[in-house]
Design a protein around this motif. Structure first.
Motif, short mmCIF file in Angstrom:
data_model
loop_
_atom_site.label_atom_id
_atom_site.label_comp_id
_atom_site.label_asym_id
_atom_site.label_seq_id
_atom_site.Cartn_x
_atom_site.Cartn_y
_atom_site.Cartn_z
N ARG A 24 -3.25 -2.93 6.98
CA ARG A 24 -3.33 -2.30 5.67
C ARG A 24 -4.77 -2.37 5.15
O ARG A 24 -5.53 -3.26 5.51
CB ARG A 24 -2.41 -2.99 4.66
N LYS A 25 -5.09 -1.45 4.29
CA LYS A 25 -6.41 -1.47 3.65
C LYS A 25 -6.45 -2.62 2.65
O LYS A 25 -5.42 -3.01 2.10
CB LYS A 25 -6.66 -0.16 2.91
N ASN A 26 -7.60 -3.16 2.45
CA ASN A 26 -7.80 -4.20 1.46
C ASN A 26 -9.08 -3.87 0.69
O ASN A 26 -10.07 -4.58 0.79
CB ASN A 26 -7.90 -5.57 2.14
N HIS A 65 -7.19 1.16 -5.46
CA HIS A 65 -6.21 0.97 -4.40
C HIS A 65 -4.91 1.66 -4.81
O HIS A 65 -4.46 1.51 -5.95
CB HIS A 65 -5.97 -0.52 -4.19
N GLU A 95 0.83 -1.21 0.00
CA GLU A 95 0.00 0.00 0.00
C GLU A 95 0.87 1.26 0.00
O GLU A 95 1.86 1.35 0.72
CB GLU A 95 -0.91 -0.01 1.23
N THR A 135 -8.71 -3.23 -7.90
CA THR A 135 -8.44 -4.59 -7.44
C THR A 135 -9.43 -5.61 -8.01
O THR A 135 -9.19 -6.81 -7.92
CB THR A 135 -8.46 -4.68 -5.90
#
Length: 93
Positions: free
Chosen positions: A46-48, A53, A22, A73
Motif C-alpha cells: 500500500r502507499k504510505n 491520501h 487505502e 496524513t
C-alpha cells in the motif's frame, strides 16, 4: 479527535467510524494467473504518502455504508468526502 462527514448522515465523531485502508484498490480479475509476488503485492503493498491520501471509511455506528475520504496524513485535515463509485474530487474524467 477527527470529525468525519458521512455522505449520508452528516458530521460525526471519528469514534463512529471504522478505517478501511487505502481507497481505490481493485482486485485482479484472474487471480489464478497471478504469480505469488503479484498476489502479495495486491494483498500487502500500500502507499504510505506524506500528504494527501485517499482512504476508505465505514460509518460503523450509523448507516454502515462505505465511503472515501481524502485526508492529509501530516495535518489530519480532511479535504474531501465522496461516495464509493463517484469520481475523485478535483480529478478530470
Amino acid at each position: 479527535m477527527l470529525e468525519i462527514t458521512c455522505p449520508w448522515c452528516g458530521p460525526r465523531e471519528e469514534s463512529e467510524f471504522s478505517y478501511g485502508g487505502e481507497a481505490h484498490i481493485t482486485r485482479p480479475l484472474d487471480t489464478d494467473a497471478l504469480s505469488d509476488a503479484q498476489w502479495g503485492d495486491y494483498l500487502f503493498m500500500r502507499k504510505n504518502p506524506r500528504g494527501l491520501h485517499h482512504e476508505q471509511w465505514m460509518h460503523a455506528y450509523g448507516c454502515r455504508r462505505w465511503f472515501n475520504v481524502v485526508r492529509n496524513t501530516l495535518t489530519y485535515q480532511i479535504t474531501s468526502v465522496y461516495k464509493v463509485g463517484e469520481t475523485i474530487p478535483g480529478e478530470k474524467q
